[in-house]
Motif scaffolding. Structure first.
Motif, mmCIF file in Angstrom:
data_model
loop_
_atom_site.group_PDB
_atom_site.id
_atom_site.type_symbol
_atom_site.label_atom_id
_atom_site.label_comp_id
_atom_site.label_asym_id
_atom_site.label_seq_id
_atom_site.Cartn_x
_atom_site.Cartn_y
_atom_site.Cartn_z
ATOM 1 N N UNK A 106 0.861 -1.187 0.000
ATOM 2 C CA UNK A 106 0.000 0.000 0.000
ATOM 3 C C UNK A 106 0.899 1.238 0.000
ATOM 4 N N UNK A 107 1.113 1.831 -1.170
ATOM 5 C CA UNK A 107 1.922 3.023 -1.444
ATOM 6 C C UNK A 107 3.418 2.698 -1.526
ATOM 7 N N UNK A 108 4.087 3.497 -2.403
ATOM 8 C CA UNK A 108 5.534 3.390 -2.556
ATOM 9 C C UNK A 108 6.042 4.705 -3.155
ATOM 10 N N UNK A 109 7.015 4.674 -4.026
ATOM 11 C CA UNK A 109 7.700 5.891 -4.478
ATOM 12 C C UNK A 109 6.795 6.871 -5.222
ATOM 13 N N UNK A 110 5.811 6.380 -5.967
ATOM 14 C CA UNK A 110 4.941 7.291 -6.710
ATOM 15 C C UNK A 110 4.166 8.207 -5.773
ATOM 16 N N UNK A 111 3.822 7.714 -4.595
ATOM 17 C CA UNK A 111 3.114 8.564 -3.632
ATOM 18 C C UNK A 111 3.964 9.757 -3.226
ATOM 19 N N UNK A 112 5.260 9.545 -3.038
ATOM 20 C CA UNK A 112 6.130 10.649 -2.638
ATOM 21 C C UNK A 112 6.208 11.697 -3.740
ATOM 22 N N UNK A 113 6.329 11.265 -4.984
ATOM 23 C CA UNK A 113 6.359 12.215 -6.092
ATOM 24 C C UNK A 113 5.030 12.962 -6.214
ATOM 25 N N UNK A 114 3.918 12.252 -6.014
ATOM 26 C CA UNK A 114 2.610 12.890 -6.149
ATOM 27 C C UNK A 114 2.319 13.838 -4.983
ATOM 28 N N UNK A 115 2.568 13.371 -3.748
ATOM 29 C CA UNK A 115 2.208 14.167 -2.573
ATOM 30 C C UNK A 115 3.226 15.260 -2.251
ATOM 31 N N UNK A 116 4.491 14.887 -2.192
ATOM 32 C CA UNK A 116 5.509 15.882 -1.819
ATOM 33 C C UNK A 116 5.981 16.697 -3.024
ATOM 34 N N UNK A 117 5.942 16.104 -4.214
ATOM 35 C CA UNK A 117 6.334 16.827 -5.414
ATOM 36 C C UNK A 117 5.211 17.713 -5.927
ATOM 37 N N UNK A 118 4.168 17.090 -6.458
ATOM 38 C CA UNK A 118 3.054 17.857 -6.999
ATOM 39 C C UNK A 118 2.243 18.537 -5.891
ATOM 40 N N UNK A 119 1.979 17.822 -4.794
ATOM 41 C CA UNK A 119 1.158 18.397 -3.737
ATOM 42 C C UNK A 119 1.835 19.515 -2.977
ATOM 43 N N UNK A 120 3.047 19.273 -2.484
ATOM 44 C CA UNK A 120 3.775 20.269 -1.680
ATOM 45 C C UNK A 120 4.592 21.232 -2.542
ATOM 46 N N UNK A 121 4.852 20.848 -3.781
ATOM 47 C CA UNK A 121 5.630 21.720 -4.651
ATOM 48 C C UNK A 121 7.127 21.608 -4.473
ATOM 49 N N UNK A 122 7.599 20.507 -3.880
ATOM 50 C CA UNK A 122 9.037 20.304 -3.726
ATOM 51 C C UNK A 122 9.654 19.846 -5.048
ATOM 52 N N UNK A 123 10.947 20.054 -5.163
ATOM 53 C CA UNK A 123 11.678 19.770 -6.391
ATOM 54 C C UNK A 123 11.594 18.281 -6.744
ATOM 55 N N UNK A 124 11.006 17.926 -7.888
ATOM 56 C CA UNK A 124 10.888 16.511 -8.250
ATOM 57 C C UNK A 124 12.239 15.831 -8.459
ATOM 58 N N UNK A 125 13.244 16.594 -8.898
ATOM 59 C CA UNK A 125 14.577 16.011 -9.080
ATOM 60 C C UNK A 125 15.146 15.597 -7.726
ATOM 61 N N UNK A 126 14.969 16.467 -6.709
ATOM 62 C CA UNK A 126 15.404 16.132 -5.351
ATOM 63 C C UNK A 126 14.686 14.887 -4.848
ATOM 64 N N UNK A 127 13.390 14.811 -5.109
ATOM 65 C CA UNK A 127 12.613 13.641 -4.657
ATOM 66 C C UNK A 127 13.100 12.377 -5.355
ATOM 67 N N UNK A 128 13.356 12.459 -6.635
ATOM 68 C CA UNK A 128 13.874 11.296 -7.369
ATOM 69 C C UNK A 128 15.213 10.850 -6.788
ATOM 70 N N UNK A 129 16.059 11.819 -6.441
ATOM 71 C CA UNK A 129 17.362 11.478 -5.856
ATOM 72 C C UNK A 129 17.188 10.792 -4.508
ATOM 73 N N UNK A 130 16.289 11.316 -3.670
ATOM 74 C CA UNK A 130 16.045 10.701 -2.367
ATOM 75 C C UNK A 130 15.433 9.309 -2.522
#
Length: 229
Positions: A106-130
């Motif tokens: 139930x949830x994995x990496x796509x959730x982080x990109x969707x919630x913290x990237x698109x939702x919070x507006x954090x840098x998607x490149x940084x999220x991909x690196x993490x």
């Protein structure tokens, strides 16, 4: 041959947990698990989630989802999710895959990109690196995206009772999250399968069952039996 890793994703109220459990039961009752075990391809089915798939992760889940007097800053939130994932991958996912488990998560990496990237507006490149640091390259073999409009999903969460910290975010946040999942599905069509989650629960599962059957045949071959529905 190692195990397989199947992830359930989507916005709040999409029915991930329910459909994951229905999938687990179907894999056992249909005859698929027996077929896979008899050929030595899969030893067991295991169910897990993010955050909270390990002992450490359960503590992190409480921090992330419970409302606290001190607001969690966006980058701190991102790092907490990354810490949960790093522990989960090394302490649970990789060992079970090595033991030929079929993992339903139930949830994995796509959730982080969707919630913290698109939702919070954090840098998607940084999220991909993490994500890369946390997973060391471990991706799902299949991601089932339960696609549901935000208004319907949030209405479902309200029916369940008290909302968690993420569910309490404003409508625009959840709308951006949904847009994130849509973009990810378009970018990774080989990995992410879209499910129409606006349908009744049984109809949603029928879609999932077809996709799971097709993918299992692709991975392991035709079982030469008619799986129970």
């Amino acid at each position: 041959m190692v195990g397989r890793f199947i992830v359930f994703e989507g916005v709040e109220g999409g029915g991930k947990t329910t459909q994951l459990e229905r999938s687990r039961q179907w894999l056992i009752e249909s005859g698929w698990l027996t077929f896979l075990q008899s050929n030595g391809w899969v030893q067991q089915i295991v169910v897990t989630r993010e955050p909270g798939g390990t002992d450490l992760g359960r503590g992190l889940r409480q921090l992330l989802l419970d409302s606290t007097p001190e607001p969690i800053q966006d980058r701190a939130e991102l790092l907490l999710y990354a810490a949960d994932r790093a522990q989960h991958v090394e302490g649970f996912l990789r060992p079970h895959l090595a033991e030929k488990s079929l993992i339903l998560c139930d949830r994995y990496t796509d959730s982080t990109l969707a919630y913290q990237g698109y939702g919070r507006g954090l840098d998607p490149i940084l999220i991909e690196q993490l994500n890369q640091i946390a997973t060391q390259g471990l991706q799902s073999d299949l991601t089932l995206w339960l696609d549901l409009d935000v208004k319907t999903g949030l209405a479902r969460t309200r029916q369940r009772g008290k909302a968690d910290r993420i569910e309490q975010a404003d409508f625009d946040f959840h709308k951006r999250v949904q847009q994130g999942f849509m973009a990810l599905a378009q970018t990774h069509p080989h990995r992410i399968a879209k499910i129409n989650a606006t349908q009744p629960e049984a109809a949603v599962f029928q879609e999932i069952q077809v996709i799971l059957s097709d993918r299992l045949i692709q991975w392991y071959g035709n079982p030469h039996f008619s799986p129970a529905t």
